[in-house]
Design a protein around this motif. Structure first.
Motif, PDB file in Angstrom:
ATOM      1  N   SER A   1       0.739  -1.247   0.237  1.00 40.45           N
ATOM      2  CA  SER A   1      -0.041  -0.009   0.263  1.00 40.45           C
ATOM      3  C   SER A   1       0.968   1.361  -0.083  1.00 40.45           C
ATOM      4  O   SER A   1       1.939   1.122   0.586  1.00 40.45           O
ATOM      5  N   SER A   2       0.436   2.220  -0.744  1.00 37.85           N
ATOM      6  CA  SER A   2       1.090   3.567  -0.655  1.00 37.85           C
ATOM      7  C   SER A   2       1.114   4.263   0.697  1.00 37.85           C
ATOM      8  O   SER A   2       0.026   3.776   1.301  1.00 37.85           O
ATOM      9  N   ARG A   3       1.831   5.199   0.930  1.00 38.29           N
ATOM     10  CA  ARG A   3       2.010   5.724   2.166  1.00 38.29           C
ATOM     11  C   ARG A   3       0.640   6.510   2.333  1.00 38.29           C
ATOM     12  O   ARG A   3      -0.135   6.491   3.516  1.00 38.29           O
ATOM     13  N   LEU A   4      -0.084   7.270   1.182  1.00 40.16           N
ATOM     14  CA  LEU A   4      -1.090   7.894   1.249  1.00 40.16           C
ATOM     15  C   LEU A   4      -2.484   6.980   1.607  1.00 40.16           C
ATOM     16  O   LEU A   4      -3.306   7.332   2.172  1.00 40.16           O
ATOM     17  N   GLU A   5      -2.304   5.779   1.013  1.00 35.01           N
ATOM     18  CA  GLU A   5      -3.402   4.930   1.280  1.00 35.01           C
ATOM     19  C   GLU A   5      -3.476   4.623   2.826  1.00 35.01           C
ATOM     20  O   GLU A   5      -4.514   4.375   3.464  1.00 35.01           O
TER      21      GLU A   5
ATOM     22  N   ARG B   1      -2.186   6.472   5.131  1.00 32.58           N
ATOM     23  CA  ARG B   1      -2.649   7.630   6.022  1.00 32.58           C
ATOM     24  C   ARG B   1      -4.201   7.816   5.648  1.00 32.58           C
ATOM     25  O   ARG B   1      -4.821   8.420   6.746  1.00 32.58           O
ATOM     26  N   ASN B   2      -4.736   7.445   4.881  1.00 34.41           N
ATOM     27  CA  ASN B   2      -6.178   7.517   4.502  1.00 34.41           C
ATOM     28  C   ASN B   2      -7.026   6.820   5.411  1.00 34.41           C
ATOM     29  O   ASN B   2      -7.978   7.038   5.900  1.00 34.41           O
ATOM     30  N   LEU B   3      -6.413   5.756   5.876  1.00 35.89           N
ATOM     31  CA  LEU B   3      -6.876   4.463   6.537  1.00 35.89           C
ATOM     32  C   LEU B   3      -7.063   5.102   8.030  1.00 35.89           C
ATOM     33  O   LEU B   3      -7.600   5.033   8.773  1.00 35.89           O
TER      34      LEU B   3
ATOM     35  N   TYR C   1       1.922   5.980  14.608  1.00 31.49           N
ATOM     36  CA  TYR C   1       0.738   5.845  15.008  1.00 31.49           C
ATOM     37  C   TYR C   1       0.710   5.423  16.720  1.00 31.49           C
ATOM     38  O   TYR C   1       1.676   5.211  17.182  1.00 31.49           O
TER      39      TYR C   1
ATOM     40  N   PRO D   1      -5.607   8.514   9.800  1.00 33.65           N
ATOM     41  CA  PRO D   1      -5.157   9.756   9.525  1.00 33.65           C
ATOM     42  C   PRO D   1      -4.332  10.555  10.673  1.00 33.65           C
ATOM     43  O   PRO D   1      -3.667  11.550  10.336  1.00 33.65           O
ATOM     44  N   ASP D   2      -4.184   9.923  12.101  1.00 34.60           N
ATOM     45  CA  ASP D   2      -3.648  10.582  13.002  1.00 34.60           C
ATOM     46  C   ASP D   2      -2.275  10.094  13.091  1.00 34.60           C
ATOM     47  O   ASP D   2      -1.763   8.671  13.812  1.00 34.60           O
TER      48      ASP D   2
ATOM     49  N   ASP E   1       5.766   6.442   9.473  1.00 31.17           N
ATOM     50  CA  ASP E   1       4.761   6.981  10.109  1.00 31.17           C
ATOM     51  C   ASP E   1       4.346   6.302  11.423  1.00 31.17           C
ATOM     52  O   ASP E   1       4.307   5.111  11.590  1.00 31.17           O
TER      53      ASP E   1
END
Length: 138
Positions: free
Chosen positions: A20-24, A26-28, A48, A30-31, A46
């Protein structure tokens, strides 16, 4: 509510798929906070609340490290917070080629590494688990 992260070896952990991309990701979730574990690192991680997501040089998910209060299961058994002896015994029953060190073990067969602060203490509690994609340690 704590989400359950069920491991499907070399494919996904919970909703996060390897590749999965970093954006994908982060969309799952977001915090997050983006950081480098050390200055020598080429890419950021990233962070969490109860896990870190590692990305390759093209920013695709290659590993996820769990700790704290994450609910992480493999073969319907929780890994984090359980007795190291029991977790090690479970894995030895399905993978006779575990790679042991002074802080736990890695199962390349299942793409999972288990961390304890002292693997000589069989009463130790599993503090961390890394789940990785195929080829992560190559």
């Amino acid at each position: 509510m704590i989400e359950n992260f069920d491991i499907e070896s070399y494919k996904r952990v919970g909703e996060i798929r390897f590749g999965s991309s970093r954006l994908e990701v982060r969309n799952l979730f977001p915090d997050y906070t983006e950081f480098k574990k050390n200055e020598a690192e080429e890419n950021t991680i990233d962070a969490y609340e109860n896990f870190h997501v590692y990305y390759d040089e093209e920013n695709f998910c290659e590993a996820i490290e769990f700790f704290g209060n994450a609910k992480l299961t493999f073969n319907n058994k929780e890994l984090l917070g359980n007795n190291y002896r029991d977790v090690k015994s479970e894995f030895l029953g399905i993978d006779t080629n575990l790679d042991f060190d002074d802080c736990g073990f890695t199962s390349y067969k299942y793409g999972i590494g288990v961390y304890v602060s002292n693997a000589d203490d069989e009463d130790a509690i599993v503090e961390g688990v890394i789940v990785f994609r195929n080829g992560y340690y190559d």
